[in-house]
Design an enzyme around this catalytic site. Structure first.
Site, PDB file in Angstrom:
ATOM      1  N   GLY A 147       0.804  -1.216   0.000  1.00 57.71           N
ATOM      2  CA  GLY A 147       0.000   0.000   0.000  1.00 57.71           C
ATOM      3  C   GLY A 147       0.838   1.269   0.000  1.00 57.71           C
ATOM      4  CG  LEU A 148       1.982   2.960  -3.230  1.00 56.64           C
ATOM      5  CD1 LEU A 148       1.489   4.146  -4.064  1.00 56.64           C
ATOM      6  CD2 LEU A 148       3.227   2.360  -3.870  1.00 56.64           C
TER       7      LEU A 148
ATOM      8  CG  ASN B 181       3.811   2.986  -8.984  1.00 58.56           C
ATOM      9  OD1 ASN B 181       3.074   2.373  -9.767  1.00 58.56           O
ATOM     10  ND2 ASN B 181       4.062   2.572  -7.761  1.00 58.56           N
TER      11      ASN B 181
ATOM     12  CB  CYS C  60       0.707   1.017  -7.078  1.00 57.10           C
ATOM     13  SG  CYS C  60       0.515   0.137  -5.515  1.00 57.10           S
TER      14      CYS C  60
ATOM     15  CB  ILE D 158       4.408  -5.944 -16.250  1.00 62.08           C
ATOM     16  CG1 ILE D 158       4.937  -7.231 -15.618  1.00 62.08           C
ATOM     17  CG2 ILE D 158       4.238  -6.099 -17.722  1.00 62.08           C
ATOM     18  CD1 ILE D 158       4.032  -8.460 -15.821  1.00 62.08           C
TER      19      ILE D 158
ATOM     20  CB  THR E 150       2.327  -6.772  -9.002  1.00 70.20           C
ATOM     21  OG1 THR E 150       1.545  -5.667  -8.547  1.00 70.20           O
ATOM     22  CG2 THR E 150       3.681  -6.748  -8.337  1.00 70.20           C
TER      23      THR E 150
ATOM     24  N   GLY F  66      13.375  -7.518  -9.401  1.00 66.81           N
ATOM     25  CA  GLY F  66      12.452  -7.173  -8.315  1.00 66.81           C
ATOM     26  C   GLY F  66      12.487  -8.180  -7.185  1.00 66.81           C
TER      27      GLY F  66
END
Lengths: 269, 313
Positions: B73-74, B129, B132, B201, B203, B275
């Site tokens: 959630g960033l 981004n 997300c 890409i 997720t 990643g």
């Protein structure tokens, strides 16, 4: 210096049922290790399972002046630990560690250690350090409370006794010791132990409901408790922010700020 | 000086094409115990937002077959604390720093972030981004299937990229979501709006259930799938986008070794980002850089750029 290395397995023994004890030739980790810290082990070279498995350091092997390695105690609960249980002496493992913040060993005359199930893992190492650090004439041996569902899950009682700890056991089915939860034993100690008025630390490791109850007791009796939390981890090194726990100061990483926290910091859900 | 691995992303020159994927490398310092950070092609930071974000409730991650789900959630300290607490370390590394930014609402937050970052000379590029999957739209409490990401809509993508393009001359990278019917349409919208490069890409939206407790294994229910499990999807999308745009592509999704990095380059990526594999092996990027060099030497290829899109059909 890199915290990552290929480490030789000295032994890997099935001690009973699903429980295994593994000794690693890891003097570098052993020299730095503190009770409550963990290592993060790659159990497969492939992608299944993908992530490492974090395991608490159970013991440091060798003597105080010349440590030779670390001992791990684990239960086979899934694919990762099953693969780990199949590793043989002489094989090498990719190990990162020691990681995390361990217990602060307070210079107290007396302390209480509470373990639920596999919670004995870091507490044996802790008991050793507590006993080594206490001056003999001033010593009151730690009380160690161990709880499990049945007597088969009671681990390390012998080892704690050998160190001179006063060991008490509780099982949920009553097959050994008190019938009930280990937190019942703790409440007993808090009520009756012959050091009234002295503040002494509680150290605990085990399942979340147990830690939550210990947290409540520590506040009721105004005795500080250090608790070691468990969480699913992806990286184990503080990068992914996956293993957070909610605290009074916001989310904290179990792998980095923890796994050991003061119970009063945690906001239980 | 060895030049065979050099590539260019917009105005940005990289000594090698291996960077890290945003969110899997913290702010680089977390990895300093495990590797020589100076060897990286570039560092991409964890996404920052204008204001601090606490992130989502735990559990936030779980393991899946050859992959993992995450819904962080960033979580981030916000722009100001990023600049005062994280940037000083990043500046010292000596490799290009790419700052990933996101917004919870409209493009104004992106613009404000980009304006501030534009003034910091040690920042080499900005990654948008817009993909997300783990931040919730206001309208859709707990029902993420209704959330529309900026990168799920060509018009919204165009608008955000365009407005940021107007306020920064730094290299601008737009990160795309795989959770779309046609990723080429989104890529083309970003290209028209003036992005310098595409990263893909992000997720794949996924979900996993604990059959003992009957609960979702991630508190936010749905989460982003990453790791080797998604690699074929990512390679396919890299190839699709490569055929449609002239923009340099930073390919990512399940890269774990030299071979998988090469797959992306052959499909059309100019650079690659590692990643989830950073979690498994913190020094894996260095192994890949060495592996690429070895591959070029062994096959007598002077320049890695000759492999970009070299897929034979």
């Amino acid at each position: 210096m890199s915290k990552m290395s290929e480490i030789k397995i000295i032994s890997n023994k099935n001690i009973k049922e699903n429980y295994f004890k593994m000794v690693l030739d890891a003097s570098g980790i052993a020299r730095k290790a503190l009770p409550g810290q963990f290592v993060n082990i790659r159990v497969s070279d492939g992608t299944q399972p993908l992530l490492r498995r974090p395991l608490g350091i159970h013991r440091v092997t060798g003597h105080q002046s010349l440590v030779t390695g670390i001992e791990l105690l684990f239960e086979v609960v899934g694919d990762g630990t099953r693969l780990l249980s199949q590793k043989k002496a002489g094989e090498y493992l990719d190990v990162i560690g020691p990681l995390g913040n361990g217990f602060s060993v307070l210079g107290s005359r007396f302390s209480v250690l509470v373990a639920g199930g596999m919670g004995v893992v870091p507490l044996l190492f802790l008991a050793e350090r507590i006993i080594q650090g206490t001056e003999k004439r001033n010593k009151v041996n730690p009380v160690v409370l161990i709880g499990s569902k049945t007597k088969n899950g009671i681990l390390c009682a012998k080892e704690f006794k050998a160190l001179g700890c006063d060991v008490k056991v509780a099982t949920e089915d009553g097959s050994q010791g008190l019938k009930g939860y280990v937190t019942g034993l703790l409440e007993d100690v808090l009520r009756h132990y012959p050091l009234p008025g002295t503040r002494y630390p509680i150290y605990a490791c085990g399942p979340t409901p147990m830690l939550k109850e210990i947290s409540r007791l520590s506040q009721e009796y105004k005795i500080p408790a250090q608790i070691s939390l468990e969480a699913h981890m992806a990286c184990g090194i503080g990068a992914c922010l996956g293993c957070v726990v909610n605290t009074k100061e916001g989310f904290k990483r179990v792998c980095k700020e923890g796994p050991v926290f003061y119970a009063k910091e945690i906001l239980w859900s | 000086m060895y030049k065979g691995l050099e590539v260019k992303i917009g105005k940005l020159r990289l000594l090698n094409p291996v960077m890290v994927a945003s969110g899997t490398f913290g702010y680089a310092e977390e990895f300093s115990d495990f590797m020589d950070l100076k060897k990286l092609g570039a560092v991409v930071t964890k996404t920052i937002t204008l204001k601090p974000r606490p992130g989502n409730k735990p559990p936030r991650t779980c393991e899946t077959p050859s992959g993992m789900l995450n819904s962080i959630g960033l979580e981030n300290p916000g722009l100001n604390r990023f600049v005062s607490e994280k940037l000083p370390y990043l500046k010292k590394i000596g490799v290009p720093i790419i700052v990933s930014i996101a917004s919870e609402g409209d493009s104004r937050e992106f613009v404000e972030l980009a304006k501030c970052l534009d003034e910091i000379k040690e920042i080499s590029a900005i990654e948008l981004n817009i993909s997300c999957p783990n931040i919730r739209g206001q309208k859709s409490e707990g029902r993420s299937q209704n959330v529309r990401l900026v990168s799920q809509d060509p018009k919204a993508t165009y608008a955000v990229v365009r407005s940021v393009r107007k306020v920064t001359k730094k290299t601008l990278i737009t990160k795309l979501s795989p959770n779309v019917t046609s990723i080429e349409d989104i890529a083309l919208a970003a290209e028209r709006a003036g992005t310098d490069a595409l990263a893909l890409i992000n997720t794949l939206l996924g979900m996993s259930i604990d059959t003992q407790t009957l609960r979702p294994r991630i508190a936010a229910v749905t989460a982003g799938l990453s790791g080797p499990a998604i690699r074929p999807v990512a390679v396919r999308m890299t190839w699709e986008v490569y055929r449609k745009t002239k923009l340099p592509i930073i390919g990512m999704g399940g890269i774990t070794d030299t071979k998988s990095a090469l797959e992306f380059i052959l499909a059309g990526a100019t650079a690659v980002a590692v990643g989830t594999a950073n979690f498994v092996k913190p020094s894996v990027t260095i192994e890949i850089i060495d592996g690429l060099k070895e591959y070029l030497n062994k096959n007598r290829i002077a320049d890695i750029k000759s492999l970009i899109g070299a897929l034979k059909l």
